[in-house]
Design a protein around this motif. Structure first.
Motif, mmCIF file in Angstrom:
data_model
loop_
_atom_site.group_PDB
_atom_site.id
_atom_site.type_symbol
_atom_site.label_atom_id
_atom_site.label_comp_id
_atom_site.label_asym_id
_atom_site.label_seq_id
_atom_site.Cartn_x
_atom_site.Cartn_y
_atom_site.Cartn_z
ATOM 1 N N LEU A 170 46.211 48.238 38.509
ATOM 2 C CA LEU A 170 46.171 47.072 37.628
ATOM 3 C C LEU A 170 47.392 47.018 36.719
ATOM 4 O O LEU A 170 47.905 45.928 36.409
ATOM 5 C CB LEU A 170 44.895 47.091 36.791
ATOM 6 C CG LEU A 170 43.583 46.842 37.535
ATOM 7 C CD1 LEU A 170 42.402 46.888 36.568
ATOM 8 C CD2 LEU A 170 43.608 45.490 38.249
ATOM 9 N N LEU A 179 44.508 41.992 32.706
ATOM 10 C CA LEU A 179 44.642 43.018 33.741
ATOM 11 C C LEU A 179 45.065 44.353 33.153
ATOM 12 O O LEU A 179 44.536 45.419 33.515
ATOM 13 C CB LEU A 179 45.669 42.571 34.791
ATOM 14 C CG LEU A 179 45.306 41.371 35.685
ATOM 15 C CD1 LEU A 179 46.435 41.102 36.667
ATOM 16 C CD2 LEU A 179 44.009 41.617 36.435
ATOM 17 N N THR A 222 42.311 46.044 31.032
ATOM 18 C CA THR A 222 41.207 46.516 31.871
ATOM 19 C C THR A 222 41.476 47.915 32.404
ATOM 20 O O THR A 222 40.541 48.702 32.623
ATOM 21 C CB THR A 222 40.976 45.547 33.044
ATOM 22 O OG1 THR A 222 40.690 44.252 32.516
ATOM 23 C CG2 THR A 222 39.804 45.988 33.914
ATOM 24 N N TYR A 252 38.774 41.885 31.515
ATOM 25 C CA TYR A 252 38.961 41.243 32.813
ATOM 26 C C TYR A 252 38.193 39.924 32.896
ATOM 27 O O TYR A 252 38.723 38.907 33.355
ATOM 28 C CB TYR A 252 38.488 42.176 33.935
ATOM 29 C CG TYR A 252 38.788 41.655 35.328
ATOM 30 C CD1 TYR A 252 39.993 41.964 35.953
ATOM 31 C CD2 TYR A 252 37.883 40.856 36.008
ATOM 32 C CE1 TYR A 252 40.285 41.483 37.218
ATOM 33 C CE2 TYR A 252 38.161 40.368 37.273
ATOM 34 C CZ TYR A 252 39.356 40.689 37.875
ATOM 35 O OH TYR A 252 39.641 40.205 39.133
ATOM 36 N N SER A 254 35.005 36.200 35.512
ATOM 37 C CA SER A 254 36.434 35.890 35.469
ATOM 38 C C SER A 254 36.748 34.631 36.272
ATOM 39 O O SER A 254 37.437 33.722 35.793
ATOM 40 C CB SER A 254 37.237 37.077 36.008
ATOM 41 O OG SER A 254 38.615 36.786 36.024
ATOM 42 N N SER A 296 41.296 37.531 31.325
ATOM 43 C CA SER A 296 41.919 37.121 32.588
ATOM 44 C C SER A 296 41.382 35.778 33.065
ATOM 45 O O SER A 296 42.128 34.953 33.600
ATOM 46 C CB SER A 296 41.683 38.181 33.666
ATOM 47 O OG SER A 296 42.364 39.368 33.354
#
Length: 486
Positions: free
Chosen positions: A172, A93, A96, A109, A58, A113
């Motif tokens: 999250l 987010l 995930t 993620y 990420s 992300s």
């Protein structure tokens, strides 16, 4: 006119604060992945290298996607690219929080992300560079980059509390919703810097327009006279003799532009300074990413409980904030190049890493964390200013952003697997810390070689070779690919 210029000067700092907020929202959770790391490893029972690589992927894509971001900015405004990235980041987010296995998180993620973070951070910071291209970018970027450290400091206890009380999945979900609402409102403040044409008085612009129209009318009159003269002679050969050379000129011009672009890329690839800069950035982020991915795991191995781990991370963030504030206060008043700040921070960082191999208690690790955060501010706080100082005039803002984002992305991508693999093999982070300390020393040497090389080339011993290079460039214009002497 004076009122407009005053408003524009003030809007510089609106853009700075807007960029600060975006870095706060996006990098705050990303820099606290080490806290999420413990929850993911506990639920999915995955190896340290695999779990850590999720955070590395990420954070790496948050930099490696920059070349694509540059292409998007050619079609869309930087504000639009920023908002699209924010949507992708929050979507990553949120999705995930629903993954049934760790492998799915690499898509949600890791990719979503990461790409979203790059679109948001790259576009906003490049816009800031364009606003401050004429000066004071070091101070503005230091203030904006304080957002990442402020996010690290703020989200550390917040994420710990949310995970402890509601679990990592609900944590999250809460973060994605809050970041989306605040981030979109903030991103709408981003605007392109005004051009000279935008700030001229309306009367002056109207006078210029009338003058341009008058000039164009004279040009059209002359063209009509030439056309009447041409019609009286060689009417049959007019199309052949005038159209074909025009077509050849167009083709030649297009080919010249294409050749110039490829030659520019080729010259950049041959530049030793760009390779030194890239390698040094790769090594720098290869080392510092340990604190984002594996730091909490390292402290968990010292048998510190979750609150103590959170406090240490907050201390690390506090040290980094102190360093960045110092950089922001000094601004452009440093008596030396910003590159030397980066060199010093990397070289001195080997000291606390060595101490981390022997400390065992919370009281001992806290001052080391604060010192490490302060030193990291030297690399993270002025890296973009150092890149602009070295390469902005020659390559422009887009290239500076790519050069300062992409090489660190590769370093981040490698960092977690390296530290995690050494941990899986040895059962401790002792070897990882020693390797990272050596990496910092190598990064300092690579950074330092850039000004040393420039100093040598500007001296008498290399004057003749520099003169030959200038003569060579005069013989071969930009449209022709030529060898570049290192």
């Amino acid at each position: 006119m004076a009122i407009i210029q005053t408003c524009l000067r003030r809007w510089h700092w609106v853009i700075t604060l807007a960029t600060f907020t975006l870095y706060f929202l996006v990098l705050g959770p990303m820099f606290n992945f080490s806290i999420l790391y413990l929850s993911l490893q506990g639920e999915f029972e995955s190896a340290a290298a695999i779990t850590g690589w999720l955070g590395s992927l990420s954070a790496a894509l948050a930099r490696l996607f920059s070349p694509v971001t540059v292409l998007l900015e050619q079609r869309l405004s930087k504000r639009a690219v920023t908002l699209i990235g924010l949507v992708l980041y929050c979507t990553g987010l949120l999705t995930t929080s629903f993954v049934p296995a760790l492998g799915y998180a690499f898509i949600t993620y890791g990719v979503l992300s990461g790409v979203g973070a790059n679109l948001t951070l790259h576009s906003s910071l490049q816009l800031l560079l364009e606003w401050f291209a004429k000066g004071n970018f070091a101070r503005a970027s230091a203030i904006a980059l304080l957002g990442s450290t402020g996010g690290l400091l703020t989200f550390s206890p917040l994420l710990t509390v949310l995970i402890t009380n509601y679990g990592w999945r609900n944590a999250l979900r809460v973060l994605s919703g809050g970041i989306f609402v605040v981030g979109v409102a903030d991103g709408l403040l981003l605007t392109d810097p005004p051009t000279t044409e935008n700030i001229l008085p309306r009367q002056s612009r109207s006078e210029d327009t009338e003058q341009n129209e008058h000039d164009m009318q004279n040009v059209r009159e002359r063209d009509r006279e030439w056309e009447r003269a041409d019609e009286s002679c060689e009417q049959e050969n007019q199309g052949k003799e005038r159209i074909e050379p025009l077509d050849d000129a167009i083709v030649s011009h297009e080919g010249s532009n294409t050749k110039h672009d490829w030659c520019e890329v080729w010259r950049m690839m041959q530049s030793l300074e760009l390779w030194l800069w890239s390698v040094a950035n790769f090594l720098t982020f290869l080392g510092w990413t340990f604190f984002d991915i594996n730091f909490a795991s390292y402290m968990d191995g010292l048998n510190l409980h979750s609150n103590q781990i959170s406090y240490v991370i907050m201390g690390f963030a506090g040290g980094e904030i102190g360093g960045k504030l110092l950089i922001a206060l000094l601004g452009g008043r440093l008596p030396f190049k910003y590159l030397y700040v980066v060199v010093s921070s990397c070289l001195l960082a080997a000291v606390p890493l060595g101490l981390m191999t022997i400390v065992k208690t919370f009281a001992a690790i806290m001052p080391i964390a604060i010192a490490s955060g302060f030193l990291r501010s030297g690399a993270y706080g002025v890296l973009y200013a150092a890149g602009a100082e070295l390469f902005l005039e020659k390559y422009g803002p887009s290239t500076v952003m790519v050069l300062t984002l992409v090489p660190p992305g590769f370093g981040i991508l490698v960092s977690a697997p390296l530290s995690g693999s050494l941990f899986d093999v040895t059962g401790s982070y002792f070897a990882s810390l020693l390797v990272i300390a050596a990496i910092f020393v190598c990064a300092s040497a690579a950074f330092l070689f850039i000004p040393v090389r420039r100093k040598i080339r500007s001296g008498g011993s290399c004057y003749s070779s520099a003169s030959r290079d200038q003569q060579h460039e005069l013989q071969y214009p930009e449209g022709q690919c030529n060898q570049v002497t290192m």
